[in-house]
Design a protein around this motif. Structure first.
Motif, mmCIF file in Angstrom:
data_model
loop_
_atom_site.group_PDB
_atom_site.id
_atom_site.type_symbol
_atom_site.label_atom_id
_atom_site.label_comp_id
_atom_site.label_asym_id
_atom_site.label_seq_id
_atom_site.Cartn_x
_atom_site.Cartn_y
_atom_site.Cartn_z
ATOM 1 N N ASP A 156 0.939 4.271 -0.923
ATOM 2 C CA ASP A 156 0.581 5.608 -0.451
ATOM 3 C C ASP A 156 -0.035 5.587 0.951
ATOM 4 O O ASP A 156 -0.424 6.630 1.483
ATOM 5 C CB ASP A 156 -0.364 6.311 -1.440
ATOM 6 C CG ASP A 156 -1.592 5.481 -1.764
ATOM 7 O OD1 ASP A 156 -1.834 4.469 -1.059
ATOM 8 O OD2 ASP A 156 -2.309 5.833 -2.710
ATOM 9 N N VAL A 213 -5.987 1.493 0.996
ATOM 10 C CA VAL A 213 -6.405 0.675 -0.141
ATOM 11 C C VAL A 213 -5.182 -0.071 -0.670
ATOM 12 O O VAL A 213 -4.229 0.569 -1.135
ATOM 13 C CB VAL A 213 -7.002 1.541 -1.278
ATOM 14 C CG1 VAL A 213 -7.488 0.662 -2.419
ATOM 15 C CG2 VAL A 213 -8.128 2.421 -0.750
ATOM 16 N N TYR A 226 -1.951 4.464 -7.003
ATOM 17 C CA TYR A 226 -1.261 3.700 -5.951
ATOM 18 C C TYR A 226 -0.298 4.566 -5.147
ATOM 19 O O TYR A 226 0.166 4.147 -4.083
ATOM 20 C CB TYR A 226 -0.560 2.466 -6.541
ATOM 21 C CG TYR A 226 0.788 2.725 -7.174
ATOM 22 C CD1 TYR A 226 0.901 3.335 -8.424
ATOM 23 C CD2 TYR A 226 1.971 2.351 -6.531
ATOM 24 C CE1 TYR A 226 2.125 3.568 -9.007
ATOM 25 C CE2 TYR A 226 3.203 2.580 -7.111
ATOM 26 C CZ TYR A 226 3.276 3.190 -8.350
ATOM 27 O OH TYR A 226 4.495 3.425 -8.912
ATOM 28 N N SER A 284 -2.542 -1.600 -2.960
ATOM 29 C CA SER A 284 -2.236 -1.096 -4.300
ATOM 30 C C SER A 284 -2.792 -1.975 -5.409
ATOM 31 O O SER A 284 -3.105 -1.478 -6.488
ATOM 32 C CB SER A 284 -0.729 -0.927 -4.455
ATOM 33 O OG SER A 284 -0.275 0.090 -3.587
ATOM 34 N N ASP A 324 -2.847 4.749 2.063
ATOM 35 C CA ASP A 324 -4.217 5.277 2.185
ATOM 36 C C ASP A 324 -5.215 4.206 2.637
ATOM 37 O O ASP A 324 -6.412 4.476 2.734
ATOM 38 C CB ASP A 324 -4.673 5.925 0.872
ATOM 39 C CG ASP A 324 -4.787 4.935 -0.293
ATOM 40 O OD1 ASP A 324 -4.499 3.729 -0.076
ATOM 41 O OD2 ASP A 324 -5.155 5.365 -1.391
ATOM 42 N N ASP A 362 0.894 -1.166 0.000
ATOM 43 C CA ASP A 362 0.000 0.000 0.000
ATOM 44 C C ASP A 362 0.926 1.207 0.000
ATOM 45 O O ASP A 362 1.162 1.831 1.029
ATOM 46 C CB ASP A 362 -0.922 -0.027 1.222
ATOM 47 C CG ASP A 362 -1.788 1.229 1.323
ATOM 48 O OD1 ASP A 362 -1.851 2.000 0.337
ATOM 49 O OD2 ASP A 362 -2.392 1.444 2.387
ATOM 50 N N GLU A 409 -5.792 -0.589 -6.534
ATOM 51 C CA GLU A 409 -5.696 0.737 -7.152
ATOM 52 C C GLU A 409 -5.409 0.645 -8.652
ATOM 53 O O GLU A 409 -5.240 1.651 -9.323
ATOM 54 C CB GLU A 409 -4.640 1.579 -6.424
ATOM 55 C CG GLU A 409 -4.914 1.660 -4.913
ATOM 56 C CD GLU A 409 -4.799 3.059 -4.343
ATOM 57 O OE1 GLU A 409 -5.278 3.994 -5.006
ATOM 58 O OE2 GLU A 409 -4.243 3.195 -3.234
#
Ligand SMILES: [Ca+2]
Ligand SMILES: [Ca+2]
Ligand SMILES: [Ca+2]
Ligand SMILES: [Ca+2]
Length: 313
Positions: free
Chosen positions: A241, A245, A271, A247, A243, A239, A250
């Motif tokens: 970034d 979610v 991502y 990747s 956040d 993940d 993403e």
């Protein structure tokens, strides 16, 4: 007539040099455009296939491991005492798959990889974080020479973000499984078990092309085909970034590439974009992480687009 097609690029090159010399202050005086990626793919693939035809790997050691065998792949030329060895290109452990170029989406490569041990643990996704041993070489293919030269290798298992390594290696590692775990040795080292072992033979377009890594101990020529051997020990969900979610989710267009998804067109791929829809609310505030670790994606205005990808909700 035959020579015409060879003449043309030379004429074009002279024109470029002449025209670029006109401006003394032009910092791009010596700029030579990179080769066409589709044309280079053809030559690169032939070079890779020549290597696969003229070399074999230590498959006999993997079939009957000698005492203390390190389960690392080694290549050698088919010649002399090794004349009867099975060339890589004929070995049943050699696979290939089509892989898209990251620069020109109309170009795709037939990427060869050698699956010696598949591995028994988890299989990484393309934006995951892995721990591997590896050895990187580039192919020298000139008159009378067809060999690969070492430019980098790991001393101990090292962790890599699959989105930041050379593309062909990323594409190959996702075909393997990590190990099932490790045991602590008395000397402080660890031994992994059930891990994947493989190699990849990549065209320069999936490697460094005209941008070999600066500062490496060995200078890698431009347009070099690369070969990596590896052992895949561990993998964990990426993940990048942070956040919330993963990747792999993403990749909105679902093409297995993380680079080409940018919902809010701000030149930051999803991502690595903590606000994917650019509405000023961080993605982490637009999703719900449940107690069991699963994620709920609210769609407040019920338009079929989840909030974190919906700029108006
Ligand atoms: Ca993320
Ligand atoms: Ca994608
Ligand atoms: Ca973006
Ligand atoms: Ca947002």
């Amino acid at each position: 007539m035959k020579n015409f097609k060879f003449l043309l690029p030379i004429v074009a090159l002279i024109l470029i040099l002449v025209s670029s010399c006109e401006g003394d202050d032009d910092i791009e005086d010596n700029f030579i455009p990179a080769r066409d990626r589709a044309e280079e793919n053809i030559d690169s693939t032939l070079e890779v296939e020549r290597y696969l035809t003229t070399h074999f790997y230590n498959y006999e050691e993997f079939e009957n491991p000698p005492a203390g065998f390190d389960f690392k792949i080694r290549f050698d030329t088919i010649a002399g005492a090794n004349s009867d060895k099975t060339p890589l290109i004929q070995h049943p452990n050699l696979y290939s798959k089509m892989v898209q170029d990251r620069v020109n989406e109309d170009v795709s490569y037939n990427l060869y990889y050698l699956k010696v041990v598949e591995g028994q643990g988890d299989q990484p996704s393309f934006p995951d974080i892995v721990r591997i041993n590896y050895e990187g070489t580039y192919v020298v293919d000139e008159v009378g020479i067809n060999e690969n030269k070492l430019f980098d290798s790991s001393v101990t298992p090292i962790q890599f973000d699959l989105t930041s390594i050379v593309n062909g290696l990323q594409d190959a590692l996702i075909e393997f499984n990590a190990g099932t775990g490790f045991i602590n040795n008395n000397d402080g080292t660890v031994s992994y078990e059930g891990f994947g072992v493989g190699a990849v033979f990549m065209q320069s377009g999936l490697g460094y092309y005209v941008n070999p890594p600066p500062g490496s101990a060995v200078t890698i020529p431009v347009y070099s085909q690369l070969i990596f051997t590896f052992q895949l020990f561990e993998t964990e969900v990426g993940d990048q970034d942070g956040d919330g979610v993963p990747s792999v989710l993403e990749d909105v267009n679902g093409n297995g590439l993380e680079e080409d998804d940018d919902t809010d067109s701000d030149n930051r791929s999803n991502y690595v974009d903590p606000d994917d829809d650019g509405d000023g609310r961080p993605t982490s505030d637009e999703i719900e992480i449940n107690e069991d670790g699963t994620i709920t994606f609210p769609d407040t205005d019920a338009d079929g687009i989840v909030d974190y990808l919906d700029s108006d909700s």
